[in-house]
Scaffold this active site. Sequence first.
Site, mmCIF file in Angstrom:
data_model
loop_
_atom_site.group_PDB
_atom_site.id
_atom_site.type_symbol
_atom_site.label_atom_id
_atom_site.label_comp_id
_atom_site.label_asym_id
_atom_site.label_seq_id
_atom_site.Cartn_x
_atom_site.Cartn_y
_atom_site.Cartn_z
ATOM 1 N N THR A 46 2.118 -0.559 7.007
ATOM 2 C CA THR A 46 1.542 -0.457 5.661
ATOM 3 C C THR A 46 0.335 -1.373 5.523
ATOM 4 O O THR A 46 -0.709 -0.981 4.984
ATOM 5 C CB THR A 46 2.592 -0.839 4.597
ATOM 6 N N TYR A 109 8.560 8.983 -1.271
ATOM 7 C CA TYR A 109 8.273 10.042 -2.239
ATOM 8 C C TYR A 109 9.379 11.095 -2.315
ATOM 9 O O TYR A 109 9.786 11.490 -3.400
ATOM 10 C CB TYR A 109 6.913 10.715 -1.962
ATOM 11 N N TYR A 135 12.743 0.455 8.762
ATOM 12 C CA TYR A 135 11.966 -0.296 7.770
ATOM 13 C C TYR A 135 12.398 0.143 6.390
ATOM 14 O O TYR A 135 12.180 1.290 5.997
ATOM 15 C CB TYR A 135 10.469 -0.058 7.995
ATOM 16 N N ARG A 140 8.146 0.553 -2.199
ATOM 17 C CA ARG A 140 7.124 1.525 -1.829
ATOM 18 C C ARG A 140 7.689 2.932 -1.635
ATOM 19 O O ARG A 140 7.000 3.913 -1.881
ATOM 20 C CB ARG A 140 6.419 1.091 -0.530
ATOM 21 N N LYS A 164 13.711 -3.981 9.512
ATOM 22 C CA LYS A 164 12.812 -4.817 8.724
ATOM 23 C C LYS A 164 13.230 -4.598 7.279
ATOM 24 O O LYS A 164 12.968 -3.552 6.685
ATOM 25 C CB LYS A 164 11.354 -4.417 8.939
ATOM 26 N N ILE A 206 8.787 -10.001 9.927
ATOM 27 C CA ILE A 206 7.505 -9.330 10.152
ATOM 28 C C ILE A 206 6.682 -9.655 8.918
ATOM 29 O O ILE A 206 6.920 -9.122 7.837
ATOM 30 C CB ILE A 206 7.661 -7.821 10.371
#
Length: 296
Positions: A46, A109, A135, A140, A164, A206
């Site tokens: 990202t 989404y 992840y 998001r 993550k 990370i």
Amino acid sequence: MERLYGTGVALVTPFNEDLSIDVRALERIVAYGIEGGLDYLVVLGTTGESVTLTKAEKQLVMDTVVAANSGRVPLVVGVGGNNTAQLVAELQQLDLTDFDAILSVSPAYNKPTQEGIYQHFKAISEASPKPIILYNVPGRTASNVLPATQLRLARDFKNIIGVKEASGDMLQLTQIIREKPTDFMVISGDDPTALPTVLAGGAGVISVLGQGLPMEFSKMVRLGLEGRPDEAYRLHYKMMEGMDLIFEEGNPAGIKAVFETLELSGAKVRLPLVEASAELKHKIKVFMRAFNGVHA
């Protein structure tokens, strides 16, 4: 996968004034991070604005980082999205020879159910030639990969080696750490939770800020892994303001302002993101100047 313990960073993709990829700046950033003590690098996440890059640009970024790294630290590449079939095809086509693992974000989404998320990563697992780090970033993606789903994936697929975890929820993080298989890595995906995650039994972070302050951030995480919380928290508190500032107007506008201050790259981002404001750049410059020379 002990090579992926410690401090990894989600690299930016620096741009020239015309918004083409600034290859020389990317080389400088890679060298700066490695020389600062980072344990591994993550490309095309990202923070790397991967959703705005063409296929050719992604390959350029991968090739540049591989060459600049020259085998010095492990590399992870972001391969994620919300079209499972397309991702499977991409994994079958990519040359991942120089990468140690892939980082794959939960679909955004679509808002799949937990079963949909499981089946998505099952397909990724069966297609990937490299180990996979899940992840989870609900802020998001609009859907949380719940601990039960993460643990189910960890137990069912040997090549899913870690997560993550960027939910920012320490209760969720500690639940996963408590119940995970021994060799499954729980990696903080949020700078403020990096040290608490490590002290709770996580494998590292990370980071975003870590690429701007590689020496201090990697030392903090290393101290945490060594069970030296007092020393580690002294560094954490010194970096707290920076952790807030770089996200004040969104990522990666903030960390690119850090690199502009360090004169390693410009601060350009691609739409729909916009460059950090003059006010934020000033605050970041003041923080970095005050921080300069602080090596606990």
